[in-house]
Design an enzyme around this catalytic site. Structure first.
Site, PDB file in Angstrom:
ATOM      1  NE  ARG A   1      -7.564  -8.206  -0.309  1.00  0.00           N
ATOM      2  CZ  ARG A   1      -7.040  -7.436  -1.265  1.00  0.00           C
ATOM      3  NH1 ARG A   1      -6.016  -6.650  -1.002  1.00  0.00           N
ATOM      4  NH2 ARG A   1      -7.546  -7.444  -2.485  1.00  0.00           N
TER       5      ARG A   1
ATOM      6  CE  LYS B   1      -4.383  -1.918   1.169  1.00  0.00           C
ATOM      7  NZ  LYS B   1      -5.433  -2.226   2.115  1.00  0.00           N
TER       8      LYS B   1
HETATM    9  N1  PMM Z   1      -7.407  -3.813   0.554  1.00  0.00           N
HETATM   10  C1  PMM Z   1      -7.714  -3.793  -0.754  1.00  0.00           C
HETATM   11  C2  PMM Z   1      -8.766  -4.563  -1.276  1.00  0.00           C
HETATM   12  N2  PMM Z   1      -9.490  -5.367  -0.462  1.00  0.00           N
HETATM   13  N3  PMM Z   1      -9.924  -6.212   1.679  1.00  0.00           N
HETATM   14  C3  PMM Z   1      -9.660  -6.251   2.990  1.00  0.00           C
HETATM   15  N4  PMM Z   1     -10.405  -7.023   3.804  1.00  0.00           N
HETATM   16  N5  PMM Z   1      -8.669  -5.500   3.539  1.00  0.00           N
HETATM   17  C4  PMM Z   1      -7.888  -4.676   2.795  1.00  0.00           C
HETATM   18  O1  PMM Z   1      -7.002  -4.008   3.363  1.00  0.00           O
HETATM   19  C5  PMM Z   1      -8.142  -4.620   1.388  1.00  0.00           C
HETATM   20  C6  PMM Z   1      -9.199  -5.405   0.859  1.00  0.00           C
HETATM   21  C7  PMM Z   1      -6.958  -2.891  -1.679  1.00  0.00           C
HETATM   22  O2  PMM Z   1      -5.699  -3.443  -1.965  1.00  0.00           O
HETATM   23  P1  PMM Z   1      -5.273  -3.868  -3.482  1.00  0.00           P
HETATM   24  O3  PMM Z   1      -5.716  -2.756  -4.380  1.00  0.00           O
HETATM   25  O4  PMM Z   1      -3.800  -4.009  -3.372  1.00  0.00           O
HETATM   26  O5  PMM Z   1      -5.964  -5.163  -3.773  1.00  0.00           O
END
Ligand code: PMM
Length: 364
Positions: free
Chosen positions: A338, A303
């Site tokens: 994640r 991030k």
């Molecule tokens: N971050 C992203 C997408 N989905 N879901 C959960 N539960 N927690 C998160 O921190 C989260 C998520 C965005 O990250 P990406 O764009 O790298 O997929």
């Protein structure tokens, strides 16, 4: 609503507590002995006290209401959360931190070729994530990046369902990253075992009733605003207290809608309506979130705040920072991460978990 956040447990039965929702927090603070160092900030009482000493100074009604919440929080704090049952077996959150591998099936992640080529490429990545040690592959068909525009449900379904179906048929456990009821339903029917919703049910009024009916585990995440606007100057009086109380209130609301607490994971929503300072405060408070008695999921991998702190612009080059944050989250009691870089995270987490459980009293 009354909320209890445990900041720390002390050896003598006392704990550093933050209590939200008291009718007269100043009066309670005044009634506690000075050695409790009581303080009221933004209408929340903070004190270092034993549970019985605190309950003793409350009015009978408030005492009756607070006692079960207080005892539950003290028992849950820093303890191993229970396992999560899914349609494809148990997720062993009681014994180790689990890894959720990120599989974004959005046009910018798999750019060329037709729909079929996209699906095949995504399925291959899903298999690679599972082979690298992902306990779950999190399949998303709508970007939630800051500034992202929403995608219609049918487009999202067309992106994620073939991928989930192919992975499920091959025995790979998947979750669906969506805030829409129609997508959650189609994904679970195709074999997804968990609904990961960044909106806490706020974007689609049908989502939570749908999750209740599907009876699968659910990730309850904190988000302030919408992905389109969330990074426009986010502001909190006390980010940890506000995120904690939001999750506590939503857990109650979920239960009223038929989503049992036993099925919910909680997530502070790193980067969702938060500055770098907010993200750091929340990561530092990971253990405090365990007071809610649910497994804590942290999604900090690659991030942008990691880029800010390390001076690395390309998200793909943020591996070291992502591993450091994963290890720290596990040391703080996180039970699911994640992540994009699964193999490396599995190794980093093995080390962090070994340290976290080295002391027999560490509580898993
Ligand atoms: N971050 C992203 C997408 N989905 N879901 C959960 N539960 N927690 C998160 O921190 C989260 C998520 C965005 O990250 P990406 O764009 O790298 O997929």
């Amino acid at each position: 609503m009354l909320t209890v956040r445990v900041r720390q447990r002390l050896g003598n039965g006392a704990a550093h507590l933050v209590i939200g929702g008291l009718q007269r927090p100043e009066a309670v603070a005044a009634a506690l002995p000075a050695h409790s160092t009581p303080d009221v900030r933004h209408a929340r009482l903070e004190a270092v006290t034993g549970a019985e000493d605190l309950l003793a100074v409350l009015a009978p009604d408030e005492r009756r209401a607070l006692a079960p919440i207080l005892h539950r929080a003290l028992a849950a704090f820093a303890a191993a959360p229970p396992d999560l049952a899914t349609p494809l077996g148990v997720l062993p959150t009681s014994t180790r931190p689990l890894i959720m591998g990120v599989l974004n099936v959005t046009p910018d992640s798999f750019s060329d070729g037709g729909r079929h080529a996209d699906t095949d490429a995504a399925v291959r990545v899903g298999h690679a994530l599972a082979a690298a040690g992902a306990d779950l592959v999190d399949v998303g068909g709508e970007s939630t990046r800051p500034g992202a525009q929403p995608v219609p449900a049918d487009v999202e379904v067309a992106r994620v369902v073939p991928v989930i179906a192919a992975l499920a048929a091959a025995g790979v456990r998947t979750s669906v990253d969506t805030s829409k009821a129609a997508v959650a339903r189609a994904a679970v029917e195709a074999g997804a075992v968990l609904v990961n919703d960044v909106s806490a049910g706020a974007f689609d009024p049908d989502l939570l009733p749908c999750v209740a009916e599907l009876a699968v585990p659910y990730v309850l995440m904190h988000l302030k605003g919408t992905p389109r606007t969330m990074q426009h100057d986010p502001h909190y009086l006390d980010v940890v207290a506000e995120v904690f109380d939001h999750l506590a209130v939503r857990l109650e609301q979920l239960e009223a809608l038929g989503i049992a607490r036993e099925r919910v994971l909680i997530d502070p929503g790193i980067g969702f309506g938060k500055t770098t300072a907010h993200n750091l405060a929340l990561l530092d408070a990971t253990r405090e979130l365990t007071s809610l008695g649910r497994p804590v999921l942290v999604g900090a991998s690659r991030k942008s705040f990691l880029g800010v702190l390390t001076g690395v612009d390309d998200p793909g080059d943020r591996l070291e920072a992502s591993l450091a944050v994963a290890a720290l989250a596990v040391a703080g009691g996180a039970r699911m991460l994640r992540v994009h870089d699964v193999a490396a995270t599995v190794r980093a987490v093995a080390l962090a978990q070994a340290v976290a459980t080295a002391r027999p009293s560490a509580g898993g």
